[in-house]
Design a protein around this motif. Structure first.
Motif, PDB file in Angstrom:
ATOM      1  N   ASP A  87       0.828  -1.204   0.000  1.00  0.00           N
ATOM      2  CA  ASP A  87       0.000   0.000   0.000  1.00  0.00           C
ATOM      3  C   ASP A  87       0.869   1.265   0.000  1.00  0.00           C
ATOM      4  OD1 ASP A  87       0.775   0.599   2.636  1.00  0.00           O
ATOM      5  OD2 ASP A  87      -1.007  -0.309   3.526  1.00  0.00           O
ATOM      6  N   HIS A 124      -7.579 -11.962   4.716  1.00  0.00           N
ATOM      7  CA  HIS A 124      -6.751 -10.774   4.516  1.00  0.00           C
ATOM      8  C   HIS A 124      -5.822 -10.630   5.717  1.00  0.00           C
ATOM      9  CE1 HIS A 124      -6.631  -6.059   4.326  1.00  0.00           C
ATOM     10  NE2 HIS A 124      -5.509  -6.597   3.863  1.00  0.00           N
ATOM     11  N   GLN A 158      -6.771  -9.865   9.408  1.00  0.00           N
ATOM     12  CA  GLN A 158      -7.810  -8.844   9.330  1.00  0.00           C
ATOM     13  C   GLN A 158      -9.166  -9.514   9.115  1.00  0.00           C
ATOM     14  OE1 GLN A 158      -6.644  -5.358   9.518  1.00  0.00           O
ATOM     15  NE2 GLN A 158      -4.987  -6.691  10.227  1.00  0.00           N
ATOM     16  N   HIS A 212       0.033  -6.319   2.116  1.00  0.00           N
ATOM     17  CA  HIS A 212      -1.265  -6.970   2.280  1.00  0.00           C
ATOM     18  C   HIS A 212      -1.221  -8.304   1.547  1.00  0.00           C
ATOM     19  CE1 HIS A 212      -3.494  -3.238   3.628  1.00  0.00           C
ATOM     20  NE2 HIS A 212      -2.361  -2.728   3.143  1.00  0.00           N
ATOM     21  N   ILE A 270      -2.080  -8.452   7.124  1.00  0.00           N
ATOM     22  CA  ILE A 270      -1.258  -7.268   6.889  1.00  0.00           C
ATOM     23  C   ILE A 270       0.056  -7.393   7.651  1.00  0.00           C
ATOM     24  CG2 ILE A 270      -1.085  -4.763   7.234  1.00  0.00           C
ATOM     25  CD1 ILE A 270      -4.115  -4.616   6.981  1.00  0.00           C
TER      26      ILE A 270
END
Length: 695
Positions: free
Chosen positions: A111, A129, A142, A117, A131
């Protein structure tokens, strides 16, 4: 487990031998760890600030007692030339075809804050997901994105992340959908998502397979192919452009677009205005998920065609959709689900790596739906030039074909592609673990320092191993730990030890640590490397009695035995068994009537017809169910028999209480019941690399 490669090895320190580097990056892939190629991407990226190639390898782990497919972070430091397998990012919960399914292999996206990610772990499930805010060292789970999602394609443009996925909403339509970040937290990387947008809907009886997505400024180029709902055929090459400034999706020519309430693009429009290759009308060819990249020459596209999809085609288009070059037949595909990759050639031009069965030795004997892989070939075309002859990059072995080619996005010249071994066996064994991952670049196959296992080193001790044999034994130790056999096994026998003392100590080692085997009858001398003499006058035994040994892992209702003969000799007695007959343990590979048979803590023999080739035989008991497996000879045979008592008498190799085997064995093990698949791949590699035996 308590245990009592010859692959271009250069010069493991210790005991007078040194192995410096090996030509593979990881040997724990969940066969394969890169399965889905262009369907999920990017799985491999170059991170310029740290000069590392980063990737996601799906690895197999059975040490928890539950088979896990783990999307694991991988990095290769180009400065140090060292590969590192890092933290588990997420488990893959997909289970379409059992543990053989890797639909949930992970992808990576960076990002605007430099956080990584990863998406994956799902097949028609909520997309997982995770991170990392520290360069991949640690990962934080996540909330999942969407509900029935598969095949993630994340793209970061400016401060917005675009996550394209295929949706399974129910029914006979599988469209391509988009989740767009509304915001990304500057401290944690947490994403707040906007509402889902269905971008492409190929309408009833269809699946949408998006290929490699490519960005050009604020534009995202999306190639795709269409399958029917049953995925029994894939057809046609389509391409469109998503404009992130206006949130519109248009064809290459810019003459047709959809936006807002006009979404999704429907097949009726796509066939007329977005289709570049029509394979439907003639009804002769098949295709597969396309792979593309863009440079000054235009859009370079790699896709499959021909009868059965068995040809790799290259075509070049202008940004407006005009055909500039091709289609050119650049090689034979091993199957319609093959995974080639295309990328930019350093200095300008095109480079393709692809799997092919041309010249390959492949005895997988798999289900037809999974026949993939082979040798890896490379072909190139310099800018404005002609295609080169195919160059063999790596030849397959007879036990683990090569496949799963993936382009490294933004790649440096010395690490441009990754590929892996594949093993999807027939109904005998599920696919599990021990698959290798490779890298390729300007210097050829990418290498990394060999790391020795401490338990393997202790086992090897002061024996005078060659460097290659030391690596093979170490690889076996690492494999059995990863797939759970280290925690399940009571004994193992590895033929091929360099000194007889090691060979004898090897069997049943650890159960009675340091105990060596003794001959139970006078017979020929056991010689180094030729293993145990399999005549009718010799067998070996050890002081391990399943009914009395307190350290055993096997139990009355949980048993696994395995033998691998290295020669085809029929015999009336067992290859492995107990010296007493009460609720005996036995495993016989090939009787005089060409049957394999087993006793597992009961008095009823379970048999299975065998062929005449060298093979791997395994039997196991889980509660009251007994099963006997024979690799490459059809489905397992099972029966329900209540165990009578726990076996007694010392375990023997090359015989049991009633007689002597007349076959040499390359490998044997026993312990608690474990799903057959995990250990099989480890044993296959050991037998081939150490003894040259294909099981």
């Amino acid at each position: 487990m308590r245990l009592g490669l010859g692959l271009g090895v250069t010069n493991i320190r210790g005991q007078g031998v040194v192995i410096s580097r090996v030509p593979y990056l990881d040997d724990g892939g969940s066969g394969p760890g890169l399965w889905y190629g262009a369907n999920s991407n990017p799985a491999w990226v170059y991170d310029a600030p740290t000069n590392r190639v980063l990737g996601v390898i799906q690895r197999y782990n059975y040490n928890s007692g539950t088979p896990l497919k783990e999307n694991t972070f991988f990095s290769y430091d180009l400065t140090a030339g060292v590969a590192t397998v890092g933290q588990v990012i997420m488990t893959d919960d997909s289970n379409v075809v059992g543990t053989a399914d890797q639909h949930g292999v992970g992808v990576l996206c960076k990002d605007q804050y430099g956080f990584w990610h990863s998406y994956g772990g799902a097949h028609s499930l909520p997309m997982k997901h995770s991170i990392s805010i520290d360069g991949g060292a640690t990962w934080s789970a996540q909330g999942a994105v969407g509900t029935g999602m598969t095949y993630p394609h994340p793209v970061q443009i400016g401060s917005t992340q675009y996550l394209f996925m295929r949706e399974s909403p129910g029914g006979q339509t599988y469209p391509l959908v988009l989740y767009k970040s509304a915001s990304i937290n500057a401290s944690t990387g947490a994403v707040s998502w906007s509402s889902k947008v269905t971008v492409i809907d190929m309408e009833n009886d269809s699946r949408t397979y998006a290929g490699t997505l490519v960005t050009q400024g604020n534009l995202i180029y999306i190639p795709w192919t269409r399958a029917n709902a049953a995925d029994s055929i894939r057809l046609d090459l389509y391409m469109g452009v998503y404009d992130t400034t206006t949130d519109t999706f248009r064809n290459l020519a810019g003459t047709v677009s959809v936006s807002g309430a006009g979404f999704p693009l429907l097949r009726s429009v796509a066939d007329v205005s977005f289709r570049l290759v029509d394979q439907t009308t003639a009804g002769i060819e098949e295709s597969n998920t396309p792979s593309i990249f863009i440079d000054a020459e235009g859009i370079h596209c790699l896709y499959q065609g021909g009868v059965g999809g068995l040809i790799f085609y290259y075509a070049r288009y202008s940004l407006a959709g005009a055909l500039l070059e091709g289609p050119t037949n650049i090689g034979a595909a091993p199957y319609r689900y093959s995974t080639p990759a295309i990328g930019p050639l350093p200095g300008g031009g095109v480079e393709v790596l692809y799997p092919s069965l041309v010249g390959a030795v492949n005895d997988m004997e798999t289900q037809a739906a999974f026949v993939r892989g082979g040798n890896i070939y490379r072909t190139t075309r310099p800018a404005g030039g002609s295609w080169s002859a195919a160059e063999l990059i790596m030849a397959t072995t007879p036990v683990h074909p090569l496949d799963g080619v993936a382009r490294v996005e933004g790649a440096p010249s010395n690490f441009r592609f990754a590929f892996c071994e594949r093993a999807i066996d027939d109904a005998d064994f599920s696919t599990c673990g021990n698959m290798r991952t490779f890298g390729w670049g300007a210097g050829g196959i990418v290498t990394t320092p060999f790391v020795e296992d401490t338990d393997a080193a202790a086992y090897i001790g002061s024996a005078s191993y060659s460097a290659a044999d030391r690596q093979i034994v170490t690889t076996y130790f690492r494999g059995i730990k990863r797939v759970g056999w280290w925690l399940k096994g009571d004994f193992a026998y590895l033929l091929g030890e360099p000194v007889e003392a090691v060979a004898r100590k090897n069997v049943f080692e650890g159960v009675n640590a340091g105990t060596t085997l003794t001959d139970t009858a006078a017979g020929p001398t056991h010689t180094p490397y030729s293993g145990i003499d399999g005549t009718a006058s010799a067998k070996l035994t050890a002081a391990f009695n399943p009914s009395t040994s307190v350290t055993k892992r096997m139990s009355t209702t949980s048993i696994q035995l395995c033998v691998v003969p290295t020669e085809n000799v029929t015999a009336a007695s067992s290859d492995l068994g107990t010296t007493a007959t009460t609720a005996a343990l036995t495993l016989s590979a090939q009787s005089t009537s060409n049957n394999a048979s087993t006793l597992l803590a009961d008095g009823t023999s379970l048999s299975k017809s065998v062929g005449s080739a060298a093979f791997l035989l395994m039997s196991q008991r889980a509660s009251n169910t007994k099963t006997i497996y024979l690799r490459s000879k059809g489905s397992p045979t099972s029966s329900t028999v209540t165990p009578t008592a726990f076996p007694n008498g010392n375990l023997t190799l090359l015989g049991n209480s009633t007689g002597f085997s007349q076959r040499r064995l390359g490998y044997a093990h026993g312990g608690s019941q474990l799903d057959a698949g995990p250990i099989i791949q480890v044993v296959k590699r050991y037998m081939y690399e150490r003894l040259g035996v294909v099981t």
